[in-house]
Design a protein around this motif. Structure first.
Motif, short mmCIF file in Angstrom:
data_model
loop_
_atom_site.label_atom_id
_atom_site.label_comp_id
_atom_site.label_asym_id
_atom_site.label_seq_id
_atom_site.Cartn_x
_atom_site.Cartn_y
_atom_site.Cartn_z
N ALA A 127 0.83 -1.21 0.00
CA ALA A 127 0.00 0.00 0.00
C ALA A 127 0.86 1.26 0.00
O ALA A 127 0.61 2.19 -0.77
CB ALA A 127 -0.93 0.01 1.21
N LEU A 142 1.63 1.80 -3.99
CA LEU A 142 0.46 2.60 -4.33
C LEU A 142 0.51 4.02 -3.78
O LEU A 142 -0.25 4.87 -4.20
CB LEU A 142 -0.82 1.91 -3.82
CG LEU A 142 -1.09 0.51 -4.40
CD1 LEU A 142 -2.35 -0.08 -3.79
CD2 LEU A 142 -1.20 0.56 -5.92
N MET A 195 -0.25 4.99 -0.71
CA MET A 195 -1.27 5.26 0.31
C MET A 195 -0.60 5.63 1.63
O MET A 195 0.52 5.23 1.89
CB MET A 195 -2.13 4.01 0.55
CG MET A 195 -3.01 3.61 -0.58
SD MET A 195 -3.94 2.13 -0.11
CE MET A 195 -4.89 1.87 -1.58
N PHE A 243 -6.14 3.08 6.21
CA PHE A 243 -5.52 3.41 4.93
C PHE A 243 -6.19 4.67 4.39
O PHE A 243 -7.42 4.78 4.41
CB PHE A 243 -5.72 2.27 3.93
CG PHE A 243 -5.01 1.00 4.33
CD1 PHE A 243 -3.79 0.66 3.77
CD2 PHE A 243 -5.56 0.16 5.28
CE1 PHE A 243 -3.14 -0.50 4.15
CE2 PHE A 243 -4.91 -1.00 5.67
CZ PHE A 243 -3.71 -1.34 5.11
N CYS A 267 -6.32 7.16 0.99
CA CYS A 267 -6.00 7.30 -0.43
C CYS A 267 -6.20 8.75 -0.85
O CYS A 267 -6.80 9.54 -0.11
CB CYS A 267 -6.96 6.45 -1.26
SG CYS A 267 -6.92 4.70 -0.91
N PRO A 268 -5.75 9.09 -2.05
CA PRO A 268 -6.01 10.43 -2.56
C PRO A 268 -7.51 10.72 -2.59
O PRO A 268 -8.34 9.81 -2.64
CB PRO A 268 -5.45 10.38 -3.98
CG PRO A 268 -4.42 9.31 -3.95
CD PRO A 268 -4.95 8.29 -2.97
N LEU A 316 -6.64 -3.53 -1.91
CA LEU A 316 -5.93 -2.26 -2.08
C LEU A 316 -6.04 -1.75 -3.51
O LEU A 316 -6.29 -0.56 -3.73
CB LEU A 316 -4.46 -2.42 -1.68
CG LEU A 316 -4.19 -2.72 -0.22
CD1 LEU A 316 -2.70 -2.95 -0.01
CD2 LEU A 316 -4.69 -1.62 0.69
N ASP A 317 -5.87 -2.64 -4.48
CA ASP A 317 -5.98 -2.23 -5.88
C ASP A 317 -7.37 -1.70 -6.20
O ASP A 317 -7.52 -0.69 -6.88
CB ASP A 317 -5.63 -3.40 -6.80
CG ASP A 317 -4.15 -3.75 -6.80
OD1 ASP A 317 -3.33 -2.90 -6.40
OD2 ASP A 317 -3.82 -4.89 -7.18
N TRP A 360 -7.80 1.68 -4.39
CA TRP A 360 -6.97 2.67 -5.06
C TRP A 360 -7.65 3.15 -6.34
O TRP A 360 -7.71 4.35 -6.63
CB TRP A 360 -5.61 2.07 -5.38
CG TRP A 360 -4.70 3.00 -6.10
CD1 TRP A 360 -4.33 2.96 -7.41
CD2 TRP A 360 -4.02 4.14 -5.55
NE1 TRP A 360 -3.48 3.99 -7.72
CE2 TRP A 360 -3.27 4.73 -6.59
CE3 TRP A 360 -3.99 4.71 -4.29
CZ2 TRP A 360 -2.50 5.87 -6.39
CZ3 TRP A 360 -3.20 5.85 -4.11
CH2 TRP A 360 -2.48 6.40 -5.15
N SER A 419 -10.39 5.52 -5.56
CA SER A 419 -9.92 6.85 -5.13
C SER A 419 -9.43 7.69 -6.32
O SER A 419 -9.38 8.90 -6.23
CB SER A 419 -8.79 6.71 -4.11
OG SER A 419 -7.58 6.31 -4.72
N ARG A 420 -9.11 7.04 -7.40
CA ARG A 420 -8.59 7.74 -8.58
C ARG A 420 -9.72 8.16 -9.53
O ARG A 420 -9.49 8.98 -10.39
CB ARG A 420 -7.60 6.85 -9.35
CG ARG A 420 -6.46 6.28 -8.50
CD ARG A 420 -5.58 7.30 -7.92
NE ARG A 420 -4.69 7.80 -8.94
CZ ARG A 420 -3.85 8.78 -8.77
NH1 ARG A 420 -3.75 9.37 -7.61
NH2 ARG A 420 -3.08 9.19 -9.74
#
Length: 97
Positions: free
Chosen positions: A14, A18, A20, A38, A40-41, A88-89, A92, A95-96
């Motif tokens: 992470a 990534l 994070m 965790f 994320c953006p 996580l993927d 992620w 979050s994108r």
């Protein structure tokens, strides 16, 4: 594989792969909180409770997971490195978007 080994590998992925933010989560006076938080953006936050392979959450952990989820925050119980990386993927990617 031990719980701490799964936790380390997933958290390293992470943070290092990534990008994070990963925090060890403790809450004095509150039993059963998830192991890690965790971030994320774009403000996406979620928690992971790590277990040894085949392990399950205790009653206090389940209660806290349900409490957190009732506020719209995801909590995952992970007992395998590959499953952890998949979560996580997916998060992620959310979050994108």
């Amino acid at each position: 594989m031990l719980e701490k080994q799964i936790e380390k590998r997933v958290c390293d992925y992470a943070a290092k792969q990534l990008g994070m933010l990963v925090y060890k989560f403790t809450s004095p006076g509150r039993v059963g909180v998830p192991d890690r938080m965790f971030i994320c953006p774009k403000g996406l936050v979620f928690f992971i409770e790590f277990k040894r392979p085949g392990g399950t959450s205790t009653a206090p952990q389940t209660r806290e997971q349900e409490r957190i989820e009732s506020y719209g925050v995801n909590v995952f119980v992970i007992d395998d490195v590959a499953k952890g990386k998949l979560v996580l993927d997916i998060m992620w990617g959310k979050s994108r978007a």
